[in-house]
Design a protein around this motif. Structure first.
Motif, mmCIF file in Angstrom:
data_model
loop_
_atom_site.group_PDB
_atom_site.id
_atom_site.type_symbol
_atom_site.label_atom_id
_atom_site.label_comp_id
_atom_site.label_asym_id
_atom_site.label_seq_id
_atom_site.Cartn_x
_atom_site.Cartn_y
_atom_site.Cartn_z
ATOM 1 N N SER A 194 0.870 -40.623 -1.781
ATOM 2 C CA SER A 194 1.133 -40.158 -0.423
ATOM 3 C C SER A 194 0.489 -41.027 0.636
ATOM 4 O O SER A 194 0.883 -40.975 1.799
ATOM 5 C CB SER A 194 0.644 -38.710 -0.261
ATOM 6 O OG SER A 194 -0.741 -38.619 -0.556
ATOM 7 N N ALA A 195 -0.498 -41.841 0.273
ATOM 8 C CA ALA A 195 -1.221 -42.627 1.275
ATOM 9 C C ALA A 195 -0.730 -44.073 1.371
ATOM 10 O O ALA A 195 -1.426 -44.933 1.878
ATOM 11 C CB ALA A 195 -2.721 -42.593 0.988
ATOM 12 N N ASP A 198 -9.003 -36.074 8.837
ATOM 13 C CA ASP A 198 -8.939 -35.649 7.431
ATOM 14 C C ASP A 198 -7.791 -36.330 6.687
ATOM 15 O O ASP A 198 -7.157 -35.744 5.805
ATOM 16 C CB ASP A 198 -8.791 -34.133 7.326
ATOM 17 C CG ASP A 198 -10.060 -33.391 7.709
ATOM 18 O OD1 ASP A 198 -11.148 -34.005 7.651
ATOM 19 O OD2 ASP A 198 -9.973 -32.205 8.087
ATOM 20 N N GLY A 199 -7.504 -37.581 7.062
ATOM 21 C CA GLY A 199 -6.492 -38.360 6.376
ATOM 22 C C GLY A 199 -5.082 -38.213 6.926
ATOM 23 O O GLY A 199 -4.176 -38.937 6.499
ATOM 24 N N TRP A 200 -4.874 -37.299 7.886
ATOM 25 C CA TRP A 200 -3.538 -37.053 8.434
ATOM 26 C C TRP A 200 -3.424 -37.638 9.839
ATOM 27 O O TRP A 200 -4.369 -37.625 10.617
ATOM 28 C CB TRP A 200 -3.245 -35.551 8.447
ATOM 29 C CG TRP A 200 -3.231 -34.984 7.070
ATOM 30 C CD1 TRP A 200 -4.264 -34.353 6.433
ATOM 31 C CD2 TRP A 200 -2.167 -35.052 6.124
ATOM 32 N NE1 TRP A 200 -3.899 -34.019 5.158
ATOM 33 C CE2 TRP A 200 -2.621 -34.421 4.932
ATOM 34 C CE3 TRP A 200 -0.878 -35.557 6.173
ATOM 35 C CZ2 TRP A 200 -1.804 -34.308 3.809
ATOM 36 C CZ3 TRP A 200 -0.066 -35.451 5.051
ATOM 37 C CH2 TRP A 200 -0.539 -34.821 3.884
ATOM 38 N N GLN A 249 0.117 -39.150 5.786
ATOM 39 C CA GLN A 249 -1.085 -39.893 5.430
ATOM 40 C C GLN A 249 -0.876 -41.401 5.605
ATOM 41 O O GLN A 249 -1.775 -42.187 5.351
ATOM 42 C CB GLN A 249 -1.487 -39.554 3.996
ATOM 43 C CG GLN A 249 -1.995 -38.115 3.874
ATOM 44 C CD GLN A 249 -2.402 -37.765 2.457
ATOM 45 O OE1 GLN A 249 -1.620 -37.908 1.524
ATOM 46 N NE2 GLN A 249 -3.625 -37.307 2.294
ATOM 47 N N VAL A 250 0.322 -41.777 6.042
ATOM 48 C CA VAL A 250 0.662 -43.161 6.381
ATOM 49 C C VAL A 250 1.090 -43.173 7.839
ATOM 50 O O VAL A 250 1.824 -42.280 8.288
ATOM 51 C CB VAL A 250 1.798 -43.696 5.492
ATOM 52 C CG1 VAL A 250 2.144 -45.131 5.859
ATOM 53 C CG2 VAL A 250 1.407 -43.601 4.027
#
Length: 275
Positions: free
Chosen positions: A15-16, A120-122, A188-189
């Protein structure tokens, strides 16, 4: 034909990173996007007080950096492909990717501020138009049209054809849509599949499925839609120097429509202009 993949949040490796396949996210991802989107919207709310006659664009950049640091977030643009600022500020005929530098705002200017905060990664990605003092009537009209064009695209999510809805509305208002840039998958990207075009023929857009997360961000010009990139390799301007306006939301596709993650918590959509 597009390929779709279901991505559990726990699958960081999948997902990242950007993929050509379109990611379909679950409830945990939507919650992460709500938090990131709300933070970005709050940041954009705070910028309204900085947009005034004589203020330097770099003050906005400083505010975004400080806001991010105080809220456990990171500006996604800072260092992205060599970009040196925490946001983009695009004034008058600048379409997008304008530098928040020492340039000072003047009465009557219109400015788009584009902020993406990673929390938080988002990624919460959104932009709004602001006005300095009293803009000309044509500028006010353009801002209203750009905002409505974005909403027309968002409202077309279930039937699809986002680009067709945006283009049809903007052209009916005798404005042009910029075709060189578009919305994009996000999560997440920063920039992921699919591309969300701001133009198109009915029935040709990508199939929109529940769980998709992307931005809708039409750029609308008073004049022609043609643009050029300046020598700094970032700043995009209208070729005919006509005014340009843009709004952007991050959204997620739901079973019955969509959820907007970047709505203003205080109802500010275009400060200084009553929409």
């Amino acid at each position: 034909m597009n390929t779709y993949i279901h991505v559990p949040v726990a699958s960081k490796a999948q997902s990242a990173r950007r993929t050509e396949a379109i990611k379909l996210y679950g409830p945990d991802a939507f919650e992460g996007m709500r938090r990131a989107g709300a933070l970005t919207a709050k940041c954009l709310d705070g910028i309204a007080g900085l947009v005034r006659d004589g203020a330097a664009l770099e003050q906005i950049d400083t505010y975004v950096r400080d806001f991010a640091a105080a809220n456990d977030a990171t500006p996604a643009t800072l260092g992205y492909k060599g970009y040196q600022f925490a946001c983009c500020t695009s004034v008058n005929h600048v379409v997008c990717h304008g530098f928040p530098n020492a340039k000072k705002l003047r009465d009557g200017d219109i400015v788009n501020v584009d902020v993406t905060l990673i929390h938080d990664g988002w990624h919460g990605d959104s932009s709004r138009m602001y006005v300095v003092g009293k803009p000309k009537r044509a500028a006010e009209r353009l801002i209203r049209i750009a905002h409505e064009a974005m909403m027309q695209g968002i409202n077309a999510v279930r039937p699809g054809d986002i680009g067709h809805a945006i283009q049809t509305y903007a052209q009916a208002e005798r404005c042009s849509v910029v075709r060189d840039f578009c919305g994009h998958g996000i999560g997440q990207v920063f920039h992921d599949s699919p591309d969300i075009l701001n133009f198109g023929t009915a029935g040709t857009g990508p199939e929109l499925r529940e769980g998709m997360i992307f931005t809708v961000e039409p750029m609308v010009n008073l004049g022609r839609g043609d643009v050029k990139i300046l020598a700094d390799d970032w700043t995009v301007v209208t070729r005919d120097r006509s005014l340009s306006a843009q709004f952007e939301h991050s959204i997620g596709v739901t079973s019955d429509g969509c959820e907007i993650f970047t709505l203003s918590p205080t109802g500010l959509h275009a400060p200084g202009v009553e929409l």
